[in-house]
Design a protein around this motif. Structure first.
Motif, PDB file in Angstrom:
ATOM      1  N   GLY A  63      -5.016  17.409   2.890  1.00  0.00           N
ATOM      2  CA  GLY A  63      -3.705  17.048   3.428  1.00  0.00           C
ATOM      3  C   GLY A  63      -3.554  15.549   3.592  1.00  0.00           C
ATOM      4  N   THR A  64      -4.619  14.872   4.055  1.00  0.00           N
ATOM      5  CA  THR A  64      -4.582  13.418   4.210  1.00  0.00           C
ATOM      6  C   THR A  64      -4.424  12.731   2.859  1.00  0.00           C
ATOM      7  OG1 THR A  64      -5.955  13.496   6.200  1.00  0.00           O
ATOM      8  CG2 THR A  64      -5.870  11.408   5.007  1.00  0.00           C
ATOM      9  N   ALA A  65      -5.207  13.147   1.864  1.00  0.00           N
ATOM     10  CA  ALA A  65      -5.109  12.550   0.534  1.00  0.00           C
ATOM     11  C   ALA A  65      -3.719  12.778  -0.059  1.00  0.00           C
ATOM     12  CB  ALA A  65      -6.186  13.133  -0.375  1.00  0.00           C
TER      13      ALA A  65
ATOM     14  N   LEU B 122      -1.234  10.433   1.606  1.00  0.00           N
ATOM     15  CA  LEU B 122      -1.389   9.037   1.209  1.00  0.00           C
ATOM     16  C   LEU B 122      -0.882   8.797  -0.211  1.00  0.00           C
ATOM     17  CD1 LEU B 122      -4.879   8.275   2.767  1.00  0.00           C
ATOM     18  CD2 LEU B 122      -2.683   7.324   3.480  1.00  0.00           C
ATOM     19  N   PHE B 123      -1.199   9.696  -1.127  1.00  0.00           N
ATOM     20  CA  PHE B 123      -0.688   9.556  -2.501  1.00  0.00           C
ATOM     21  C   PHE B 123       0.842   9.586  -2.504  1.00  0.00           C
ATOM     22  CE2 PHE B 123      -4.906  11.396  -4.035  1.00  0.00           C
ATOM     23  CZ  PHE B 123      -5.368  10.167  -4.495  1.00  0.00           C
ATOM     24  N   ALA B 124       1.413  10.522  -1.741  1.00  0.00           N
ATOM     25  CA  ALA B 124       2.877  10.630  -1.682  1.00  0.00           C
ATOM     26  C   ALA B 124       3.491   9.405  -1.019  1.00  0.00           C
ATOM     27  CB  ALA B 124       3.276  11.903  -0.918  1.00  0.00           C
ATOM     28  N   PHE B 125       2.813   8.861  -0.019  1.00  0.00           N
ATOM     29  CA  PHE B 125       3.343   7.690   0.685  1.00  0.00           C
ATOM     30  C   PHE B 125       3.381   6.475  -0.234  1.00  0.00           C
ATOM     31  CE2 PHE B 125       2.595   4.058   3.701  1.00  0.00           C
ATOM     32  CZ  PHE B 125       3.868   4.063   4.238  1.00  0.00           C
TER      33      PHE B 125
ATOM     34  N   PRO C  99      -5.743   0.003  -0.644  1.00  0.00           N
ATOM     35  CA  PRO C  99      -6.358   0.573   0.572  1.00  0.00           C
ATOM     36  C   PRO C  99      -5.991   2.049   0.804  1.00  0.00           C
ATOM     37  CG  PRO C  99      -5.567  -1.640   1.016  1.00  0.00           C
ATOM     38  CD  PRO C  99      -5.022  -1.259  -0.320  1.00  0.00           C
ATOM     39  N   PRO C 100      -4.699   2.446   0.785  1.00  0.00           N
ATOM     40  CA  PRO C 100      -4.416   3.878   0.996  1.00  0.00           C
ATOM     41  C   PRO C 100      -4.973   4.762  -0.116  1.00  0.00           C
ATOM     42  CG  PRO C 100      -2.406   2.678   0.446  1.00  0.00           C
ATOM     43  CD  PRO C 100      -3.445   1.658   0.713  1.00  0.00           C
ATOM     44  N   LEU C 101      -4.973   4.280  -1.351  1.00  0.00           N
ATOM     45  CA  LEU C 101      -5.530   5.083  -2.434  1.00  0.00           C
ATOM     46  C   LEU C 101      -7.037   5.234  -2.280  1.00  0.00           C
ATOM     47  CD1 LEU C 101      -3.496   3.742  -5.500  1.00  0.00           C
ATOM     48  CD2 LEU C 101      -3.094   5.805  -4.140  1.00  0.00           C
ATOM     49  N   ALA C 102      -7.715   4.179  -1.828  1.00  0.00           N
ATOM     50  CA  ALA C 102      -9.154   4.265  -1.601  1.00  0.00           C
ATOM     51  C   ALA C 102      -9.474   5.237  -0.467  1.00  0.00           C
ATOM     52  CB  ALA C 102      -9.715   2.869  -1.285  1.00  0.00           C
ATOM     53  N   VAL C 103      -8.690   5.182   0.606  1.00  0.00           N
ATOM     54  CA  VAL C 103      -8.900   6.107   1.727  1.00  0.00           C
ATOM     55  C   VAL C 103      -8.655   7.544   1.274  1.00  0.00           C
ATOM     56  CG1 VAL C 103      -7.975   6.841   3.952  1.00  0.00           C
ATOM     57  CG2 VAL C 103      -8.421   4.415   3.523  1.00  0.00           C
TER      58      VAL C 103
ATOM     59  N   CYS D  81      -9.222   8.789  -1.654  1.00  0.00           N
ATOM     60  CA  CYS D  81     -10.408   9.229  -2.407  1.00  0.00           C
ATOM     61  C   CYS D  81     -11.573   9.533  -1.471  1.00  0.00           C
ATOM     62  CB  CYS D  81     -10.804   8.155  -3.418  1.00  0.00           C
ATOM     63  SG  CYS D  81      -9.600   7.915  -4.743  1.00  0.00           S
ATOM     64  N   VAL D  82     -11.729   8.735  -0.408  1.00  0.00           N
ATOM     65  CA  VAL D  82     -12.806   8.977   0.556  1.00  0.00           C
ATOM     66  C   VAL D  82     -12.600  10.309   1.265  1.00  0.00           C
ATOM     67  CG1 VAL D  82     -13.877   8.165   2.695  1.00  0.00           C
ATOM     68  CG2 VAL D  82     -13.323   6.537   0.886  1.00  0.00           C
ATOM     69  N   THR D  83     -11.353  10.618   1.630  1.00  0.00           N
ATOM     70  CA  THR D  83     -11.092  11.889   2.324  1.00  0.00           C
ATOM     71  C   THR D  83     -11.371  13.076   1.412  1.00  0.00           C
ATOM     72  OG1 THR D  83      -8.740  11.793   1.714  1.00  0.00           O
ATOM     73  CG2 THR D  83      -9.374  10.845   3.831  1.00  0.00           C
ATOM     74  N   LEU D  84     -11.108  12.915   0.119  1.00  0.00           N
ATOM     75  CA  LEU D  84     -11.464  13.984  -0.811  1.00  0.00           C
ATOM     76  C   LEU D  84     -12.973  14.162  -0.883  1.00  0.00           C
ATOM     77  CD1 LEU D  84      -8.927  13.347  -3.723  1.00  0.00           C
ATOM     78  CD2 LEU D  84      -8.847  15.154  -1.992  1.00  0.00           C
ATOM     79  N   GLY D  85     -13.706  13.047  -0.733  1.00  0.00           N
ATOM     80  CA  GLY D  85     -15.163  13.142  -0.679  1.00  0.00           C
ATOM     81  C   GLY D  85     -15.639  13.888   0.553  1.00  0.00           C
ATOM     82  N   LEU D  86     -14.927  13.737   1.667  1.00  0.00           N
ATOM     83  CA  LEU D  86     -15.290  14.466   2.882  1.00  0.00           C
ATOM     84  C   LEU D  86     -15.160  15.975   2.678  1.00  0.00           C
ATOM     85  CD1 LEU D  86     -13.637  12.297   5.699  1.00  0.00           C
ATOM     86  CD2 LEU D  86     -16.090  12.586   5.238  1.00  0.00           C
ATOM     87  N   VAL D  87     -14.175  16.367   1.880  1.00  0.00           N
ATOM     88  CA  VAL D  87     -13.998  17.795   1.601  1.00  0.00           C
ATOM     89  C   VAL D  87     -15.230  18.351   0.898  1.00  0.00           C
ATOM     90  CG1 VAL D  87     -12.622  19.485   0.335  1.00  0.00           C
ATOM     91  CG2 VAL D  87     -11.497  17.577   1.498  1.00  0.00           C
ATOM     92  N   ALA D  88     -15.772  17.582  -0.022  1.00  0.00           N
ATOM     93  CA  ALA D  88     -16.956  18.038  -0.760  1.00  0.00           C
ATOM     94  C   ALA D  88     -18.194  18.120   0.126  1.00  0.00           C
ATOM     95  CB  ALA D  88     -17.232  17.096  -1.936  1.00  0.00           C
ATOM     96  N   ALA D  89     -18.190  17.375   1.259  1.00  0.00           N
ATOM     97  CA  ALA D  89     -19.347  17.368   2.158  1.00  0.00           C
ATOM     98  C   ALA D  89     -19.106  18.210   3.396  1.00  0.00           C
ATOM     99  CB  ALA D  89     -19.673  15.927   2.564  1.00  0.00           C
ATOM    100  N   ASP D  90     -18.340  19.287   3.244  1.00  0.00           N
ATOM    101  CA  ASP D  90     -17.921  20.056   4.408  1.00  0.00           C
ATOM    102  C   ASP D  90     -19.085  20.680   5.172  1.00  0.00           C
ATOM    103  OD1 ASP D  90     -18.171  21.678   2.027  1.00  0.00           O
ATOM    104  OD2 ASP D  90     -17.477  23.360   3.244  1.00  0.00           O
ATOM    105  N   ARG D  91     -20.148  21.077   4.503  1.00  0.00           N
ATOM    106  CA  ARG D  91     -21.264  21.749   5.169  1.00  0.00           C
ATOM    107  C   ARG D  91     -22.160  20.779   5.920  1.00  0.00           C
ATOM    108  NH1 ARG D  91     -20.279  27.145   5.612  1.00  0.00           N
ATOM    109  NH2 ARG D  91     -19.327  27.916   3.683  1.00  0.00           N
ATOM    110  N   MET D  92     -21.937  19.486   5.769  1.00  0.00           N
ATOM    111  CA  MET D  92     -22.807  18.489   6.392  1.00  0.00           C
ATOM    112  C   MET D  92     -22.112  17.684   7.497  1.00  0.00           C
ATOM    113  SD  MET D  92     -24.690  16.996   2.966  1.00  0.00           S
ATOM    114  CE  MET D  92     -23.148  16.656   2.136  1.00  0.00           C
TER     115      MET D  92
END
Length: 377
Positions: free
Chosen positions: A306-308, A311-314, A333-337, A339-350
């Motif tokens: 949802g965050t990504a 930000l893309f839409a914004f 900066p918003p595009l980089a953030v 991408c980072v939030t999408l990385g958090l999705v991949a690390a959900d179990r940690m």
């Protein structure tokens, strides 16, 4: 009735114009409906559930857009106009009640309420067609297109389950594509350069307020007090940063210079609202999972995805409304953030619940800091 001015195309585009009290009341009802749909996301996040959510979210959004675009184009504030607007608000409230369930009977109620809401809008355009011959190219086209959508939406509320969704999607397609097919006509009835951006901004503000109400509901239902409160504080920081970024952009004096028919702004706000709905649902689920070792995959998808998406839409909305605000140094900066939030999705179990929400809050704070640094230079 003879003492009231009949509806006509507005000619006050050279003047600053603000939302009326009735429009604010209208926004409140629809924001509650959107919030109810966002809460529905907290129950399930399967592909089917997402498709059903979109099938309900888009018409709610489009119902709000229909009345908003009408009021920004045409001057009409008489008893008939008010009654038709209040009738649409009643239909939106019924849609909110029906949107919370997943049974076919509830979908039928939702579809019939939507058809009635759009019928009220058709009557408004027919009044303009009757009293303002100069704008019939616009009012006649929209009344005709939306009438087809009303008939199909109403039909979706009466056919069997196997046909309901196909007919419903056809109705939405007509409502969404119809105005785009008459884009040249739309430009004959331009939108107001200050009123329309303010209407979108006010609706976004009210929806942010509804997100805080969802946070309160989540805190009330949480088992552990301290972890839930910490997550709630970070969620408030996220909401505050969303407000900061969005409204600093919409406070610009040149925000309405490129509106033209207004179609671009309204279509870009749809993914913006979808992203915000995902964040709201993710925070509500994070509060429910505060005592767990880590967030579930569904919750991380809602928060990070949802965050990504927001930000893309914004960034796209900035490029559409004020292109100078998205030069390379400003948009990375918003595009980089994102991408980072999408990385958090991949690390959900940690990632623990508090850590995940705190990370998002820190990323948004950094975005605000970068925004303010650019604004001061």
């Amino acid at each position: 009735m003879a003492h009231h001015r009949k509806p006509r195309l507005r000619d006050d585009h050279h003047l600053e114009r603000h939302a009326s009290w009735l429009e604010l009341f209208y926004d409140l009802v629809f924001a509650v409906t959107v919030s109810q749909l966002a809460h529905r996301l907290t129950l399930e996040l399967t592909p089917l559930a997402i498709a059903q959510f979109l099938g309900l979210f888009v018409p709610v959004w489009w119902g709000w857009v229909g009345q908003t675009m009408f009021s920004t184009r045409f001057e009409s504030d008489d008893p008939v106009q008010r009654i038709l607007t209040l009738f649409q608000m009643l239909c939106a409230a019924i849609m909110a009640v029906q949107a919370g369930g997943a049974t076919h009977a509830q979908f039928q109620g939702f579809a019939i309420a939507y058809a009635a809401l759009r019928a009220g809008l058709v009557l408004q355009y027919l009044r303009v067609w009757r009293h303002d011959p100069a704008s019939r190219a616009v009012s006649g086209w929209l009344a005709g297109v939306f009438t087809i959508g009303v008939l199909l939406a109403g039909l979706a509320g009466f056919v069997g389950p196997q046909w309901a969704w196909p007919v419903w999607l056809l109705a939405l397609s007509v409502d969404l594509v119809g105005p785009r097919l008459g884009i040249a006509r739309m430009r004959r009835a331009p939108v107001h350069p200050t009123h329309l951006p303010e209407r979108f901004a006010l609706f976004t503000l009210i929806f942010l307020g509804e997100s805080l109400a969802a946070e309160v509901r989540g805190l009330a239902a949480a088992d552990l007090w301290l972890p839930s409160v910490v997550i709630g504080v970070f969620a408030f920081v996220i909401a505050s940063c969303l407000w900061w970024l969005y409204f600093d952009h919409f406070a610009r004096s040149d925000i309405g210079d490129r509106l033209m028919s207004g179609q671009g702004m309204l279509f870009m706000h749809l993914p913006l609202m979808l992203g915000l709905a995902g964040i709201v649902a993710g925070v509500e689920r994070a509060l429910q999972e505060a005592s767990d070792a880590h967030l579930t995959r569904q919750t991380m998808v809602m928060l990070g995805g949802g965050t990504a998406f927001w930000l893309f839409a914004f960034v796209a909305l900035q490029a559409l409304t004020v292109p100078a605000t998205v030069e390379r140094s400003r948009k990375w900066p918003p595009l980089a953030v994102a991408c980072v939030t999408l990385g958090l999705v991949a690390a959900d179990r940690m990632v623990a619940p508090i850590t995940a929400v705190a990370a998002l809050a820190v990323l948004f704070v950094l975005l605000v800091v970068a925004h303010e640094r650019r604004a001061s230079t």
